[in-house]
Design a protein around this motif. Sequence first.
Motif, PDB file in Angstrom:
ATOM      1  N   GLN A 157      25.583  43.186  46.687  1.00 36.08           N
ATOM      2  CA  GLN A 157      25.196  41.871  46.193  1.00 36.08           C
ATOM      3  C   GLN A 157      25.635  41.633  44.735  1.00 36.08           C
ATOM      4  O   GLN A 157      25.643  40.507  44.262  1.00 36.08           O
ATOM      5  CB  GLN A 157      23.671  41.690  46.279  1.00 36.08           C
ATOM      6  N   VAL A 158      25.984  42.728  44.069  1.00 36.47           N
ATOM      7  CA  VAL A 158      26.338  42.604  42.656  1.00 36.47           C
ATOM      8  C   VAL A 158      27.774  42.111  42.495  1.00 36.47           C
ATOM      9  O   VAL A 158      28.673  42.547  43.198  1.00 36.47           O
ATOM     10  CB  VAL A 158      26.160  43.973  41.946  1.00 36.47           C
ATOM     11  N   ARG A 159      27.987  41.184  41.570  1.00 38.29           N
ATOM     12  CA  ARG A 159      29.348  40.689  41.317  1.00 38.29           C
ATOM     13  C   ARG A 159      30.146  41.785  40.620  1.00 38.29           C
ATOM     14  O   ARG A 159      29.627  42.502  39.788  1.00 38.29           O
ATOM     15  CB  ARG A 159      29.299  39.461  40.418  1.00 38.29           C
ATOM     16  N   VAL A 160      31.411  41.906  40.980  1.00 39.45           N
ATOM     17  CA  VAL A 160      32.241  42.933  40.343  1.00 39.45           C
ATOM     18  C   VAL A 160      33.423  42.293  39.639  1.00 39.45           C
ATOM     19  O   VAL A 160      33.904  41.246  40.032  1.00 39.45           O
ATOM     20  CB  VAL A 160      32.763  43.957  41.382  1.00 39.45           C
ATOM     21  N   GLN A 161      33.837  42.969  38.556  1.00 40.34           N
ATOM     22  CA  GLN A 161      35.065  42.561  37.871  1.00 40.34           C
ATOM     23  C   GLN A 161      36.230  43.137  38.659  1.00 40.34           C
ATOM     24  O   GLN A 161      36.267  44.328  38.937  1.00 40.34           O
ATOM     25  CB  GLN A 161      35.079  43.148  36.452  1.00 40.34           C
ATOM     26  N   VAL A 162      37.180  42.303  39.042  1.00 39.92           N
ATOM     27  CA  VAL A 162      38.293  42.842  39.812  1.00 39.92           C
ATOM     28  C   VAL A 162      39.628  42.463  39.196  1.00 39.92           C
ATOM     29  O   VAL A 162      39.757  41.439  38.528  1.00 39.92           O
ATOM     30  CB  VAL A 162      38.290  42.349  41.277  1.00 39.92           C
ATOM     31  N   THR A 163      40.585  43.321  39.440  1.00 38.89           N
ATOM     32  CA  THR A 163      41.969  42.998  39.104  1.00 38.89           C
ATOM     33  C   THR A 163      42.646  42.612  40.415  1.00 38.89           C
ATOM     34  O   THR A 163      42.141  42.953  41.489  1.00 38.89           O
ATOM     35  CB  THR A 163      42.680  44.215  38.505  1.00 38.89           C
ATOM     36  N   PRO A 164      43.785  41.932  40.366  1.00 40.97           N
ATOM     37  CA  PRO A 164      44.461  41.527  41.610  1.00 40.97           C
ATOM     38  C   PRO A 164      44.735  42.697  42.548  1.00 40.97           C
ATOM     39  O   PRO A 164      44.732  42.523  43.759  1.00 40.97           O
ATOM     40  CB  PRO A 164      45.770  40.908  41.109  1.00 40.97           C
ATOM     41  N   ASP A 165      44.903  43.894  41.989  1.00 43.36           N
ATOM     42  CA  ASP A 165      45.179  45.049  42.833  1.00 43.36           C
ATOM     43  C   ASP A 165      43.985  45.449  43.699  1.00 43.36           C
ATOM     44  O   ASP A 165      44.145  46.084  44.736  1.00 43.36           O
ATOM     45  CB  ASP A 165      45.561  46.258  41.955  1.00 43.36           C
ATOM     46  N   ASP A 166      42.778  45.081  43.250  1.00 39.99           N
ATOM     47  CA  ASP A 166      41.578  45.490  43.982  1.00 39.99           C
ATOM     48  C   ASP A 166      41.383  44.681  45.257  1.00 39.99           C
ATOM     49  O   ASP A 166      40.694  45.107  46.186  1.00 39.99           O
ATOM     50  CB  ASP A 166      40.340  45.296  43.099  1.00 39.99           C
ATOM     51  N   ILE A 167      41.972  43.476  45.273  1.00 45.69           N
ATOM     52  CA  ILE A 167      41.736  42.595  46.414  1.00 45.69           C
ATOM     53  C   ILE A 167      42.385  43.160  47.667  1.00 45.69           C
ATOM     54  O   ILE A 167      43.588  43.444  47.682  1.00 45.69           O
ATOM     55  CB  ILE A 167      42.240  41.174  46.090  1.00 45.69           C
ATOM     56  N   LEU A 168      41.563  43.361  48.675  1.00 46.67           N
ATOM     57  CA  LEU A 168      42.020  43.962  49.931  1.00 46.67           C
ATOM     58  C   LEU A 168      42.744  45.283  49.716  1.00 46.67           C
ATOM     59  O   LEU A 168      43.729  45.578  50.400  1.00 46.67           O
ATOM     60  CB  LEU A 168      42.910  42.979  50.710  1.00 46.67           C
ATOM     61  N   ALA A 169      42.233  46.065  48.760  1.00 44.81           N
ATOM     62  CA  ALA A 169      42.829  47.374  48.520  1.00 44.81           C
ATOM     63  C   ALA A 169      42.505  48.297  49.680  1.00 44.81           C
ATOM     64  O   ALA A 169      41.374  48.326  50.149  1.00 44.81           O
ATOM     65  CB  ALA A 169      42.278  47.953  47.221  1.00 44.81           C
ATOM     66  N   PRO A 170      43.515  49.057  50.167  1.00 41.64           N
ATOM     67  CA  PRO A 170      43.265  49.965  51.296  1.00 41.64           C
ATOM     68  C   PRO A 170      42.341  51.105  50.887  1.00 41.64           C
ATOM     69  O   PRO A 170      42.089  51.315  49.700  1.00 41.64           O
ATOM     70  CB  PRO A 170      44.666  50.466  51.656  1.00 41.64           C
ATOM     71  N   PRO A 171      41.812  51.827  51.875  1.00 44.00           N
ATOM     72  CA  PRO A 171      40.845  52.892  51.588  1.00 44.00           C
ATOM     73  C   PRO A 171      41.398  53.943  50.627  1.00 44.00           C
ATOM     74  O   PRO A 171      42.579  54.281  50.686  1.00 44.00           O
ATOM     75  CB  PRO A 171      40.622  53.528  52.967  1.00 44.00           C
ATOM     76  N   ASP A 172      40.569  54.424  49.729  1.00 40.92           N
ATOM     77  CA  ASP A 172      40.909  55.567  48.882  1.00 40.92           C
ATOM     78  C   ASP A 172      39.638  56.380  48.668  1.00 40.92           C
ATOM     79  O   ASP A 172      38.621  56.130  49.305  1.00 40.92           O
ATOM     80  CB  ASP A 172      41.518  55.095  47.552  1.00 40.92           C
ATOM     81  N   ALA A 173      39.680  57.348  47.768  1.00 44.57           N
ATOM     82  CA  ALA A 173      38.543  58.253  47.602  1.00 44.57           C
ATOM     83  C   ALA A 173      37.293  57.538  47.094  1.00 44.57           C
ATOM     84  O   ALA A 173      36.166  57.883  47.451  1.00 44.57           O
ATOM     85  CB  ALA A 173      38.937  59.374  46.636  1.00 44.57           C
ATOM     86  N   GLU A 174      37.485  56.521  46.272  1.00 45.89           N
ATOM     87  CA  GLU A 174      36.332  55.809  45.725  1.00 45.89           C
ATOM     88  C   GLU A 174      35.737  54.824  46.715  1.00 45.89           C
ATOM     89  O   GLU A 174      34.535  54.604  46.756  1.00 45.89           O
ATOM     90  CB  GLU A 174      36.762  55.056  44.462  1.00 45.89           C
ATOM     91  N   HIS A 175      36.608  54.179  47.483  1.00 44.34           N
ATOM     92  CA  HIS A 175      36.167  53.204  48.486  1.00 44.34           C
ATOM     93  C   HIS A 175      36.672  53.652  49.846  1.00 44.34           C
ATOM     94  O   HIS A 175      37.813  53.395  50.209  1.00 44.34           O
ATOM     95  CB  HIS A 175      36.702  51.803  48.146  1.00 44.34           C
ATOM     96  N   LEU A 176      35.789  54.348  50.574  1.00 45.03           N
ATOM     97  CA  LEU A 176      36.221  55.022  51.794  1.00 45.03           C
ATOM     98  C   LEU A 176      36.750  54.051  52.846  1.00 45.03           C
ATOM     99  O   LEU A 176      37.578  54.417  53.677  1.00 45.03           O
ATOM    100  CB  LEU A 176      35.070  55.842  52.370  1.00 45.03           C
ATOM    101  N   LEU A 177      36.231  52.821  52.834  1.00 37.65           N
ATOM    102  CA  LEU A 177      36.744  51.840  53.782  1.00 37.65           C
ATOM    103  C   LEU A 177      37.460  50.702  53.062  1.00 37.65           C
ATOM    104  O   LEU A 177      37.516  49.568  53.542  1.00 37.65           O
ATOM    105  CB  LEU A 177      35.614  51.287  54.657  1.00 37.65           C
TER     106      LEU A 177
END
Lengths: 306, 337
Positions: A39-59
């Motif tokens: 529910q918390v708003r996050v600061q994002v860079t364009p690279d974060d949008i629809l970023a594929p899974p990695d170690a920090e964001h498993l999905l």
Amino acid sequence: MNAVKQFVRNPMGVVGAGMLLVVILIALLAPWLAPYDPQVRVQVTPDDILAPPDAEHLLGRDDAGKDVLSQLIYGARVSLIVGFTASFMSMFIGTTVGLVAGFYGGRVGNWLMRLVDFLMVIPDLPLMLVIIAVTGRGLTNIILVIGLLGWTYTARLVRSQVLSVKERQFVLRARSLGASAPRIILRHIFPQVVPLVIAQAVLDISVAILAESSLAFLGLGDPTLISWGMMLNFAFERAISRQAWWFLLPPGLAIVWVSLSLILIGNTLDQIVNPRLRTHHLFDARRMVALAVGVPPLAKADGAGE
Amino acid sequence: MQRRDYLIRKIFFAFITLIVVAFFNFLLFRILPGDPVRLIIHSPRMTREAQERIRTNFGLDKPVWFDGERLHEGDVIGAFDSQFTAYVRNLLRGDLGISFAHRQDVSTLLAERAWRTVVLLLGGDLLAVVLGMTAGLIGAWRRGTRLDLAILLWGLFSWALPTFFLGIILLILARGRLPVGGMVTAGLKPEAGLTYWLDVGKHLILPTITLAVVYTGEYILIMRSSAMEVLSEDYILTAKAKGLSTFRILRDHALKNAMLPMVTMIALTLGYTVGGAIQVETVFSWPGLGRLMYEAVQKRDYPVLQGSFLLLAISVIAANLLADLLYSALDPRVKAE
């Protein structure tokens, strides 16, 4: 106790119960399990949008740069809340209507069954769509609409059971001893109806969950909550052209998981409380597998259907 | 005589159902909080003339039901010059108002779209009935075998599968190989004749398969249990004793007798079937009633929502009536009811 034993012996029922337990635990422990607060708003860079899974964001991340896994975990709550409350409502209304229509019959019973016929004919999803679109898409509205429209099958089931039970010896005896109608219904007829109703209610939970996810997918989910259907709506509208499978597949698979678990449980319960024919004239015992289909391994193959 | 009574009762019930639906539609869109008609009126996107037309069409300057004072004065006809009578009048004339988003008569819009949904539903449902009945019959015959278990599991699984999700999966898998959106390739005109219709057919493949797969489960489960019952009837034993082959027993005795309940089931599940069409049309942008409703939800296009719901409800009611009539023609026992 016998019913519990029968249930535990049925692989389908056990698997279903296990699958459901997993979802319930996830829903209860969501704040501890979810790596981020969705529910918390996050600061994002364009690279974060629809970023594929990695170690920090498993999905991976969604179209707003938020963690998909956390949304998935919290989504379990909406599905279970809608499923259980709506199904409970349907169960309550359906049982009451069925008991009254079956026991008293006559004009009231007739009218009630006409109402059931009426609701069965009206197409569910378009009706829900129209009502929610007009009255607003809060969670309460969604639950009310699903619950208030979902009781017809239970009512039919209960009524036909009451009709057969009310002519049996023990009911006739209670009647001739002067028991009042409410007492006969509650003490003698109700207990005969409960097992059937519970089996049906479990199936209704999955129906309610599927209805909620369809509504949310069509853009009518509660905007203040994250549900699997709504995730799919966002994914479908904004991520399908990018083939973002990490955003598209998990919520859908979650819906299939939870509704399949309930259907497996409901089907097993139904087999226990409502035993049907196990053999027939073309039955071939040699080809039988003992697994799950509800055939006890030692069923006699030559019986005329028990 | 009894058969005629039965038919009259069915027709009467369908008629009452229709009236209740129309009445509900009025209530929902006029009385509940939110009052969509007023919302439309106050939308800045409407031109003055359009607002005026809506105002007179809906009779918004008039009372909702009737004018109590005028009724008191004895002016019965004037008293019932209300929003409700305006609604009924418009409905009888087939005037469903103007779409908010398309700026077009809702009835024209619906007429243009309805047949596309019918084509989709007919194809999907027909395929599902054939597959479901075959699989259900085989499951019942091979009761308790691995094959039966697989069929049963498939029935249960497809019940748990949301239609829209299956659509999305097929869409991802088939992308590049089959058209995944719309009704026809952009630029192709009906004048192109066969090429045009073949293209439409290609666009139909994925939505039809999605519907068929999801509906099959329901028919499998119903067919399996009703065929099981039929197979334990004494006439099956007789047929076996006569030395008929298993295939002929299944085809001539089991299938025929298990077919009747299926007719009712197909009609009864039609309301649910329509729900599937909305989802599939949304996923594959198939421009039928379902897609229209989805877009109407997004744009809060209330006249379109109201009109499509009414049309869908009427169609399902009519189809049910048809199935009832068909059933009574097929089954001689109905006469005795």
